[in-house]
Design a protein around this motif. Structure first.
Motif, PDB file in Angstrom:
ATOM      1  N   GLY A 108       0.834  -1.195   0.000  1.00 12.15           N
ATOM      2  CA  GLY A 108       0.000   0.000   0.000  1.00 12.15           C
ATOM      3  C   GLY A 108       0.865   1.239   0.000  1.00 12.15           C
ATOM      4  O   GLY A 108       1.725   1.401   0.867  1.00 12.15           O
ATOM      5  N   LYS A 109       0.694   2.076  -0.988  1.00 15.09           N
ATOM      6  CA  LYS A 109       1.493   3.300  -1.129  1.00 15.09           C
ATOM      7  C   LYS A 109       0.629   4.521  -0.837  1.00 15.09           C
ATOM      8  O   LYS A 109      -0.574   4.519  -1.069  1.00 15.09           O
ATOM      9  CB  LYS A 109       2.061   3.427  -2.543  1.00 15.09           C
ATOM     10  CG  LYS A 109       2.873   2.238  -3.000  1.00 15.09           C
ATOM     11  CD  LYS A 109       4.157   2.114  -2.231  1.00 15.09           C
ATOM     12  CE  LYS A 109       4.991   0.985  -2.805  1.00 15.09           C
ATOM     13  NZ  LYS A 109       5.892   0.384  -1.905  1.00 15.09           N
ATOM     14  N   THR A 110       1.273   5.568  -0.345  1.00 11.54           N
ATOM     15  CA  THR A 110       0.578   6.806  -0.006  1.00 11.54           C
ATOM     16  C   THR A 110       1.273   7.974  -0.684  1.00 11.54           C
ATOM     17  O   THR A 110       2.502   8.048  -0.683  1.00 11.54           O
ATOM     18  CB  THR A 110       0.561   7.017   1.521  1.00 11.54           C
ATOM     19  OG1 THR A 110      -0.148   5.920   2.119  1.00 11.54           O
ATOM     20  CG2 THR A 110      -0.111   8.322   1.897  1.00 11.54           C
ATOM     21  N   ILE A 111       0.459   8.867  -1.259  1.00  9.49           N
ATOM     22  CA  ILE A 111       0.946  10.108  -1.847  1.00  9.49           C
ATOM     23  C   ILE A 111       0.169  11.240  -1.184  1.00  9.49           C
ATOM     24  O   ILE A 111      -1.052  11.164  -1.047  1.00  9.49           O
ATOM     25  CB  ILE A 111       0.734  10.137  -3.376  1.00  9.49           C
ATOM     26  CG1 ILE A 111       1.485   8.980  -4.038  1.00  9.49           C
ATOM     27  CG2 ILE A 111       1.180  11.481  -3.961  1.00  9.49           C
ATOM     28  CD1 ILE A 111       1.216   8.840  -5.529  1.00  9.49           C
ATOM     29  N   ALA A 112       0.868  12.279  -0.790  1.00  4.17           N
ATOM     30  CA  ALA A 112       0.223  13.413  -0.128  1.00  4.17           C
ATOM     31  C   ALA A 112      -0.788  14.084  -1.050  1.00  4.17           C
ATOM     32  O   ALA A 112      -0.623  14.085  -2.278  1.00  4.17           O
ATOM     33  CB  ALA A 112       1.278  14.430   0.321  1.00  4.17           C
TER      34      ALA A 112
END
Length: 145
Positions: A108-112
């Motif tokens: 799971g990746k997160t981008i602001a």
């Protein structure tokens, strides 16, 4: 009587355990801002993102009017998705590009919020410019996450 109590306790315990594994996923929001461009010009259109939290995949198609603008390149792909982002083959005769991404690590990746996911560079074509929407095409490839 004791057996019924044990079965009910087990049902409650299982329900409580399962409720701890329930994750309320949010849908990411992909954005394209409005741009104005003159004849014989180039414009960089940023695709930005919101609510891209713990994402494992996404896929969508972007379209435009090829009699007004033509795609030149895709650049500035966000480093979070850069390694596994696939862009459909495009040329100046098409009016769409499909983007697919999958997190191979399954972490799971997160981008602001409001960060650029990638940039599409367009060139204007023709002498009589009109208006071309650069927009998401749900009919071609439904946005998924």
């Amino acid at each position: 009587m004791k057996k019924g109590f044990t079965r009910l306790s087990m049902i409650i315990l299982v329900a409580l355990c399962l409720s701890n594994f329930t994750v309320m996923a949010t849908e990411p929001v992909f954005n394209i801002e409005d741009y104005s461009v003159c004849e014989d010009a180039t414009v960089d259109v940023d695709i930005t993102i919101e609510d891209f939290t713990d994402m494992i995949s996404c896929q969508f198609t972007i379209g435009w009017d090829p009699s007004i603008i033509e795609i030149s390149e895709i650049s500035f792909v966000n480093p979070v998705i850069d390694n596994n982002a696939l862009f459909s083959t495009f040329n100046n005769e098409t009016e769409k590009v499909t983007i697919s991404w999958f997190d191979m690590d399954l972490a799971g990746k997160t981008i602001a919020d409001n960060e650029v996911l990638f940039t599409i560079t367009f060139n204007t074509v023709g002498a009589n410019l009109g208006v071309s929407m650069v927009d998401f095409l749900d009919s071609e490839t439904k946005e998924t996450s």
